[in-house]
Design an enzyme around this catalytic site. Structure first.
Site, PDB file in Angstrom:
ATOM      1  N   CYS A 185      -1.308   3.431  14.035  1.00  0.00           N
ATOM      2  CA  CYS A 185      -2.255   4.466  13.203  1.00  0.00           C
ATOM      3  C   CYS A 185      -2.955   5.224  14.174  1.00  0.00           C
ATOM      4  O   CYS A 185      -3.824   6.078  13.886  1.00  0.00           O
ATOM      5  CB  CYS A 185      -3.258   3.621  12.394  1.00  0.00           C
ATOM      6  N   HIS A 220      -9.028   8.046  11.018  1.00  0.00           N
ATOM      7  CA  HIS A 220      -7.594   7.389  10.672  1.00  0.00           C
ATOM      8  C   HIS A 220      -8.176   6.819   9.007  1.00  0.00           C
ATOM      9  O   HIS A 220      -9.106   6.262   9.054  1.00  0.00           O
ATOM     10  CB  HIS A 220      -7.148   6.589  11.271  1.00  0.00           C
ATOM     11  N   ASN A 264      -3.587   4.269   3.024  1.00  0.00           N
ATOM     12  CA  ASN A 264      -3.499   4.330   4.491  1.00  0.00           C
ATOM     13  C   ASN A 264      -2.048   4.740   4.846  1.00  0.00           C
ATOM     14  O   ASN A 264      -1.288   4.076   4.563  1.00  0.00           O
ATOM     15  CB  ASN A 264      -3.693   2.845   4.966  1.00  0.00           C
TER      16      ASN A 264
HETATM   17  N1  ACO Z   1      -7.235  -7.893  -5.267  1.00  0.00           N
HETATM   18  C1  ACO Z   1      -8.056  -8.957  -5.612  1.00  0.00           C
HETATM   19  N2  ACO Z   1      -8.433  -9.776  -5.027  1.00  0.00           N
HETATM   20  C2  ACO Z   1      -8.031 -10.046  -3.660  1.00  0.00           C
HETATM   21  C3  ACO Z   1      -7.146  -8.969  -3.131  1.00  0.00           C
HETATM   22  C4  ACO Z   1      -6.496  -8.073  -3.950  1.00  0.00           C
HETATM   23  N3  ACO Z   1      -5.871  -7.017  -3.866  1.00  0.00           N
HETATM   24  N4  ACO Z   1      -6.977  -9.298  -1.785  1.00  0.00           N
HETATM   25  C5  ACO Z   1      -7.461 -10.289  -1.559  1.00  0.00           C
HETATM   26  N5  ACO Z   1      -8.297 -10.682  -2.765  1.00  0.00           N
HETATM   27  C6  ACO Z   1      -9.181 -11.910  -2.513  1.00  0.00           C
HETATM   28  C7  ACO Z   1      -8.780 -12.973  -1.471  1.00  0.00           C
HETATM   29  O1  ACO Z   1      -7.942 -13.668  -2.214  1.00  0.00           O
HETATM   30  C8  ACO Z   1     -10.146 -13.639  -1.476  1.00  0.00           C
HETATM   31  O2  ACO Z   1     -10.335 -14.427  -2.636  1.00  0.00           O
HETATM   32  P1  ACO Z   1     -10.998 -15.828  -2.191  1.00  0.00           P
HETATM   33  O3  ACO Z   1     -12.444 -15.612  -2.035  1.00  0.00           O
HETATM   34  O4  ACO Z   1     -11.189 -16.592  -3.688  1.00  0.00           O
HETATM   35  O5  ACO Z   1     -10.157 -16.482  -1.224  1.00  0.00           O
HETATM   36  C9  ACO Z   1     -11.193 -12.453  -1.912  1.00  0.00           C
HETATM   37  O6  ACO Z   1     -10.478 -11.529  -2.440  1.00  0.00           O
HETATM   38  C10 ACO Z   1     -11.823 -12.000  -0.377  1.00  0.00           C
HETATM   39  O7  ACO Z   1     -10.555 -11.748   0.295  1.00  0.00           O
HETATM   40  P2  ACO Z   1     -10.900 -11.116   1.851  1.00  0.00           P
HETATM   41  O8  ACO Z   1      -9.403 -10.995   2.558  1.00  0.00           O
HETATM   42  O9  ACO Z   1     -11.864 -11.880   2.661  1.00  0.00           O
HETATM   43  O10 ACO Z   1     -11.234  -9.623   1.489  1.00  0.00           O
HETATM   44  P3  ACO Z   1     -11.974  -8.534   2.417  1.00  0.00           P
HETATM   45  O11 ACO Z   1     -13.304  -8.261   1.871  1.00  0.00           O
HETATM   46  O12 ACO Z   1     -12.059  -9.003   3.692  1.00  0.00           O
HETATM   47  O13 ACO Z   1     -11.181  -7.282   2.200  1.00  0.00           O
HETATM   48  C11 ACO Z   1      -9.600  -5.732   3.136  1.00  0.00           C
HETATM   49  C12 ACO Z   1      -9.833  -7.004   2.572  1.00  0.00           C
HETATM   50  C13 ACO Z   1      -9.709  -4.836   2.007  1.00  0.00           C
HETATM   51  C14 ACO Z   1      -8.346  -5.836   3.628  1.00  0.00           C
HETATM   52  C15 ACO Z   1     -10.475  -5.910   4.186  1.00  0.00           C
HETATM   53  O14 ACO Z   1     -10.478  -6.846   4.941  1.00  0.00           O
HETATM   54  C16 ACO Z   1     -10.133  -4.442   5.191  1.00  0.00           C
HETATM   55  O15 ACO Z   1     -10.452  -3.388   4.715  1.00  0.00           O
HETATM   56  N6  ACO Z   1      -9.654  -4.746   6.390  1.00  0.00           N
HETATM   57  C17 ACO Z   1      -9.466  -3.550   7.147  1.00  0.00           C
HETATM   58  C18 ACO Z   1      -7.784  -3.483   6.983  1.00  0.00           C
HETATM   59  C19 ACO Z   1      -7.325  -2.137   7.598  1.00  0.00           C
HETATM   60  O16 ACO Z   1      -8.068  -1.125   7.228  1.00  0.00           O
HETATM   61  N7  ACO Z   1      -6.286  -2.319   7.957  1.00  0.00           N
HETATM   62  C20 ACO Z   1      -5.467  -1.178   8.408  1.00  0.00           C
HETATM   63  C21 ACO Z   1      -5.832  -0.466   9.674  1.00  0.00           C
HETATM   64  S1  ACO Z   1      -5.063  -0.308  10.956  1.00  0.00           S
HETATM   65  C22 ACO Z   1      -3.863   0.329  10.312  1.00  0.00           C
HETATM   66  O17 ACO Z   1      -3.975   1.424   9.482  1.00  0.00           O
HETATM   67  C23 ACO Z   1      -2.405   0.134  10.232  1.00  0.00           C
END
Ligand code: ACO
Length: 332
Positions: free
Chosen positions: A116, A257, A287
């Site tokens: 990215c 990004h 993304n």
């Molecule tokens: N729908 C519903 N529930 C979900 C989903 C979903 N799609 N995904 C995860 N959950 C649940 C999990 O199972 C978890 O449940 P639990 O508490 O019962 O175990 C709960 O939601 C929280 O999960 P987390 O993984 O802690 O969620 P978080 O708040 O961290 O959000 C996310 C996840 C959106 C991916 C966040 O971590 C994020 O944005 N991280 C950055 C990722 C990113 O931007 N990556 C790309 C950048 S680099 C590149 O571009 C290649």
């Protein structure tokens, strides 16, 4: 200005996305998720997905044609094509196929992979070729078709990604419009985000087993990637601004990004850049990896929001891990 006295200017932009879109409601039919969850955690509402007929080469070439036309050039004017991608149609690289598709026979072409961060790394690479006097006109494309490599049963990752392409033309210019940059890599954190080769053992001879090619789908530690982005991106932008002899107040547009709206908001907050200066289109596209910055740039250029001379702080971040920032002014 460079030692050679040659500056660079970004003189055209273009973009292209696949025809088919998948919104969060439809995605909820594939994995256990909801529009509310995805929109609240990421800001994403929909994404474009490529069919098998829509290759990376096709959308990248369309984006390139738009950028070349806006710059008032023809494909034969291009000296160098850099394709920033992690999802080439061909592991040997797709830049040459794009060269052929465009009819840019005079251009040398190669792929550049920095996930990215690919567009920002590519912008700086293009600038080096121009500043040394080696080339005068560079076509830089950021394009990715991550949908091919997503695990569509993993709700933690499949909600995030979409496909697309964006391109810019970068030309030699009397006035240097790339004001400052900073690039970084940290391979010790590679495990947080990858799309790794997973060789399958293949017995070539009785006493010789080799690995045959296949890739595991994208794996990501979302929380670690989030923490990394929110910490490192403001830092690297400040460094690029320092090199440009500018401050945050001089920034007209923050062009990050498009990974997650929460990351965009948090970076803006840390840098004290108001929301109206932060470019965001991830609600529509998700993304799109190396494509996200030029795709968003092209939209705001074509809408007339960005004017010639406006100062843009662009920052890419992602797998590697890699991250970087470039401060540049739009136009000649
Ligand atoms: N729908 C519903 N529930 C979900 C989903 C979903 N799609 N995904 C995860 N959950 C649940 C999990 O199972 C978890 O449940 P639990 O508490 O019962 O175990 C709960 O939601 C929280 O999960 P987390 O993984 O802690 O969620 P978080 O708040 O961290 O959000 C996310 C996840 C959106 C991916 C966040 O971590 C994020 O944005 N991280 C950055 C990722 C990113 O931007 N990556 C790309 C950048 S680099 C590149 O571009 C290649």
């Amino acid at each position: 200005m460079s030692q050679s006295g040659i500056g660079i200017a970004v003189t055209g932009s273009g973009s292209a996305v696949p025809i088919h879109s998948l919104d969060n409601d439809k995605l909820s039919q594939i994995v256990d998720t909801s529009d509310e969850w995805i929109a609240a955690r990421t800001g994403i509402r929909s994404r474009r997905l490529a069919t098998p007929e829509e290759s990376l080469t096709t959308i990248a070439s369309q984006a390139a044609q738009g950028a070349i036309a806006m710059a008032g050039l023809t494909p034969m004017d291009v000296d160098l094509i850099i394709l920033a991608t992690s999802t080439a149609d061909d592991l040997f690289g797709s830049a040459c196929q794009i060269q052929a598709e465009l009819g840019a026979q005079k251009a040398v072409a190669f792929d550049l992979t920095a996930a990215c961060s690919g567009f920002v790394f590519g912008l700086v690479t293009a600038a080096q070729f121009i500043r040394t006097g080696a080339y005068r006109t560079v076509l830089l494309i950021g394009a990715d078709v991550l949908s091919r490599w997503v695990d569509w049963s993993d709700r933690r990752t499949c909600i995030l990604f979409g496909d697309g392409a964006g391109a810019v033309v970068i030309q030699a210019n009397d006035r240097d419009r790339l004001l400052g940059f900073e690039l970084r890599s940290d391979g010790t954190q590679n495990q947080y985000l990858n799309l790794a080769c997973q060789p399958q053992p293949y017995d070539l001879l009785e006493d010789l087993t080799i690995g045959r090619g296949s890739f595991q789908p994208i794996t990501m530690n979302g929380q670690e990637v989030y923490r990394f982005a929110v910490r490192r991106v403001p830092e690297v932008i400040e460094k690029a601004l320092f090199r440009a002899n500018l401050t945050v107040e001089d920034v007209d547009w923050l062009l990050l990004h498009q990974a997650n709206q929460r990351i965009l908001d948090a970076v803006g907050e840390r840098l004290h850049i108001p929301a109206e200066k932060i470019i965001s289109n991830l609600a529509s596209y998700g993304n799109t990896s190396a494509a996200s910055i030029p795709l968003a740039l092209d939209e705001v250029v074509r809408s007339g929001k960005i004017q010639p001379g406006d100062t843009i702080a662009a920052s890419g971040f992602g797998a590697g891990l890699t991250w970087g920032a470039a401060v540049f002014q739009w136009g000649r």
